[in-house]
Scaffold this active site. Structure first.
Site, PDB file in Angstrom:
ATOM      1  N   HIS A 239      -3.918   0.959 -11.541  1.00 42.52           N
ATOM      2  CA  HIS A 239      -2.680   0.801 -11.337  1.00 42.52           C
ATOM      3  C   HIS A 239      -2.445  -0.812 -10.616  1.00 42.52           C
ATOM      4  O   HIS A 239      -3.003  -0.893  -9.437  1.00 42.52           O
ATOM      5  CB  HIS A 239      -2.117   2.714 -10.673  1.00 42.52           C
ATOM      6  CG  HIS A 239      -1.086   2.311  -9.949  1.00 42.52           C
ATOM      7  ND1 HIS A 239      -0.642   1.407  -8.954  1.00 42.52           N
ATOM      8  CD2 HIS A 239       0.240   3.112 -10.583  1.00 42.52           C
ATOM      9  CE1 HIS A 239       0.824   1.685  -9.004  1.00 42.52           C
ATOM     10  NE2 HIS A 239       1.321   2.883  -9.437  1.00 42.52           N
ATOM     11  N   CYS A 277       2.714   0.084 -14.211  1.00 46.63           N
ATOM     12  CA  CYS A 277       4.006   1.100 -13.741  1.00 46.63           C
ATOM     13  C   CYS A 277       4.945  -0.260 -13.506  1.00 46.63           C
ATOM     14  O   CYS A 277       4.830  -1.225 -13.042  1.00 46.63           O
ATOM     15  CB  CYS A 277       3.150   1.398 -12.229  1.00 46.63           C
ATOM     16  SG  CYS A 277       4.604   2.065 -10.780  1.00 46.63           S
ATOM     17  N   HIS A 304       3.460   4.435 -16.041  1.00 46.25           N
ATOM     18  CA  HIS A 304       4.629   4.894 -15.087  1.00 46.25           C
ATOM     19  C   HIS A 304       6.051   3.972 -15.235  1.00 46.25           C
ATOM     20  O   HIS A 304       6.369   3.398 -14.751  1.00 46.25           O
ATOM     21  CB  HIS A 304       4.372   4.847 -13.504  1.00 46.25           C
ATOM     22  CG  HIS A 304       2.086   5.550 -13.307  1.00 46.25           C
ATOM     23  ND1 HIS A 304       2.930   5.444 -11.684  1.00 46.25           N
ATOM     24  CD2 HIS A 304       2.303   6.010 -13.701  1.00 46.25           C
ATOM     25  CE1 HIS A 304       1.178   6.180 -11.428  1.00 46.25           C
ATOM     26  NE2 HIS A 304       1.047   7.033 -12.777  1.00 46.25           N
ATOM     27  N   ASP A 360       8.485   8.562 -12.954  1.00 45.07           N
ATOM     28  CA  ASP A 360       7.836   8.283 -11.647  1.00 45.07           C
ATOM     29  C   ASP A 360       9.118   8.464 -10.646  1.00 45.07           C
ATOM     30  O   ASP A 360       9.998   8.002 -10.613  1.00 45.07           O
ATOM     31  CB  ASP A 360       7.048   6.653 -11.243  1.00 45.07           C
ATOM     32  CG  ASP A 360       6.213   6.238 -10.333  1.00 45.07           C
ATOM     33  OD1 ASP A 360       5.781   7.756  -9.877  1.00 45.07           O
ATOM     34  OD2 ASP A 360       5.930   5.032 -10.457  1.00 45.07           O
ATOM     35  N   HIS A 361       8.668   9.232  -9.093  1.00 47.81           N
ATOM     36  CA  HIS A 361       9.645   8.654  -8.953  1.00 47.81           C
ATOM     37  C   HIS A 361      11.102   9.311  -9.143  1.00 47.81           C
ATOM     38  O   HIS A 361      11.153   9.460  -9.968  1.00 47.81           O
ATOM     39  CB  HIS A 361       9.794   7.276  -7.139  1.00 47.81           C
ATOM     40  CG  HIS A 361       8.465   7.421  -6.957  1.00 47.81           C
ATOM     41  ND1 HIS A 361       8.288   6.393  -6.484  1.00 47.81           N
ATOM     42  CD2 HIS A 361       7.159   7.783  -7.248  1.00 47.81           C
ATOM     43  CE1 HIS A 361       6.415   5.696  -5.772  1.00 47.81           C
ATOM     44  NE2 HIS A 361       6.405   6.827  -6.135  1.00 47.81           N
ATOM     45  N   TYR A 377       8.615  11.966  -5.284  1.00 47.30           N
ATOM     46  CA  TYR A 377       7.935  13.499  -6.160  1.00 47.30           C
ATOM     47  C   TYR A 377       8.820  14.566  -5.564  1.00 47.30           C
ATOM     48  O   TYR A 377       8.577  15.593  -6.133  1.00 47.30           O
ATOM     49  CB  TYR A 377       7.221  13.729  -5.897  1.00 47.30           C
ATOM     50  CG  TYR A 377       6.131  12.103  -6.246  1.00 47.30           C
ATOM     51  CD1 TYR A 377       5.631  12.007  -7.696  1.00 47.30           C
ATOM     52  CD2 TYR A 377       5.413  11.394  -4.817  1.00 47.30           C
ATOM     53  CE1 TYR A 377       5.077  11.127  -8.207  1.00 47.30           C
ATOM     54  CE2 TYR A 377       4.983  10.264  -5.507  1.00 47.30           C
ATOM     55  CZ  TYR A 377       4.523  10.239  -6.938  1.00 47.30           C
ATOM     56  OH  TYR A 377       3.878   8.766  -7.451  1.00 47.30           O
TER      57      TYR A 377
END
Ligand code: DNO
Length: 403
Positions: A239, A277, A304, A360-361, A377
């Site tokens: 990552h 990501c 991501h 993601d998020h 999250y």
């Protein structure tokens, strides 16, 4: 593209039942309770698999544990100090146990001391939604006046130092505590929960570790784990740094495309791969996400999908987490690049043609603001992001329109 969702385990306020309704196929999870450096036993891994497989009434969830995020790399391994050799052995044992259990994709990162970090966890947008934000002036105020790091002055311009001093002078005690908590005490999924004293101690131990040396340590780590992953049929995926800039005087070496080119060449095996990501890398204007997917795609084992809005055009600047199709990354182009990679894999007969991604998020919207799940999250904000991404995927895959 395989739809996955991050689940922090039984304590997560977004449950397996909720995730099932979100309609994803797979789960991204980790044994967060196992201290970094300890082995993930087969028993614990099987237990997490069973938790993922069942809904609260015992009915099958049909969900499987697809990706580990993260199998944390200890500070000792990153520094090559203390117990690093023993930690490499436990890392390899955990990999073997994951392979035995059939959990084949393993995400990790190589950020020293801090994992991902933000200065605000609930920044209010004009719509009333809240999101995470990184404010460089707040970060400088933390570094200079709360952590009081030796040498911090050299890392900021005169103007930024002055702005940070003014900001600090106006901060309430509560805000100071909150800022320190946001920055260092560990956001969800971080391997460690450090105190300010721990951070100072680690910084001291990293004094002699510059970017070059950290890269050497990372190469040594990869040489230990990537061939084993290849042998076991695992896919490792690193990552990026988040944010992708050096922080607290520490080197960060996974921030730009050339870092990832270095990574895949350091041990040139398919198992040695990338977590692309878009949120982390997209915080810098010089990262071209669709281009990275084109050029490095054959080693992207996990995606991501997240967007950020940069508030300046600097490499090191303020940003906040935008809606998935808003923000500065062209998400449609990125998804199309991922679909094109999948088509190449299918043509080559690769077994991993279906690349796992997670929304993601997400911004906290509607009932998220009551539920207060893990920062970044929320259930509904992520579901909205996923729904938008599904739309892009469906439209781009329709009638041969994939890029
Ligand atoms: C933040 C996450 C990171 C990530 C790790 C991967 O939301 O993307 O915590 O899980 O850095 O090792």
């Amino acid at each position: 593209m395989r739809q996955t969702w991050r689940w922090f385990g039984p304590k997560d306020l977004v449950s397996i039942d909720d995730i099932r309704q979100a309609g994803v196929e797979g789960i991204v999870s980790a044994l967060h309770h196992v201290p970094t450096g300890n082995v993930w036993t087969l028993k614990e891994i099987e237990q997490r698999k069973a938790e993922i497989a069942a809904m609260s009434d015992g009915a099958p969830s049909t969900l499987t544990w697809d990706v580990v995020e993260s199998l944390p790399v200890s500070e000792d391994i990153k520094k090559q100090a203390g117990n690093w050799r023993a930690h490499l052995e436990t890392y390899r044992d955990s990999m073997r146990n994951l392979a035995t259990a059939g959990v084949n994709t393993i995400c990790y990162n190589f950020m020293p001391v801090l994992d991902w970090t933000r200065t605000d966890l609930a920044y209010r947008l004009p719509t009333g939604a809240t999101c995470m934000r990184f404010d460089l002036t707040d970060f400088a105020a933390f570094d200079l006046h709360i952590l009081e790091r030796v040498g911090a002055e050299e890392d900021f311009s005169d103007a930024l130092r002055e702005a940070a001093s003014r900001r600090f002078a106006e901060m309430s005690d509560d805000r100071k505590t909150q800022l320190a908590r946001n920055v260092v005490f560990g956001l969800p999924g971080a391997a460690e929960n450090f105190s300010l004293e721990d951070v100072r101690q680690h910084l001291d131990e990293y004094r002699t570790v510059d970017a070059h040396r950290l890269r050497t340590h990372m190469a040594a780590f990869l040489e230990e784990v990537a061939p084993l992953a290849q042998e076991l049929g695992l896919r490792l995926c690193c990552h990026p740094d988040d944010p992708p800039i050096p922080l607290l005087g520490l080197p960060r070496i996974m921030s730009v495309e050339t870092d990832f080119t270095w990574l895949v060449n350091a041990v040139d095996l398919p198992a040695n791969g990338i977590t692309l990501c878009s949120g982390s890398l997209g915080a810098r204007p010089d990262n071209d996400l669709p281009g990275m997917m084109d050029r490095l795609g054959d080693r992207v084992h996990f995606l991501h999908l997240r967007n950020v809005k940069r508030e300046t055009d600097q490499i090191r600047g303020d940003f906040h987490e935008a809606e998935h199709l808003a923000g500065d990354t062209d998400m449609v182009a990125l998804v199309r690049a991922a679909l094109a990679e999948e088509a190449r894999r299918r043509a080559a007969g690769r077994a991993d043609a279906n690349i796992p991604f997670r929304p993601d998020h997400g911004q906290d919207i509607l009932d998220d603001q009551k539920r207060q799940a893990q920062p970044g999250y929320p259930a509904i904000g992520r579901l909205k992001g996923l729904a938008e991404l599904r739309g892009v995927i469906a439209a781009s895959s329709h009638a041969g329109e994939a890029a």
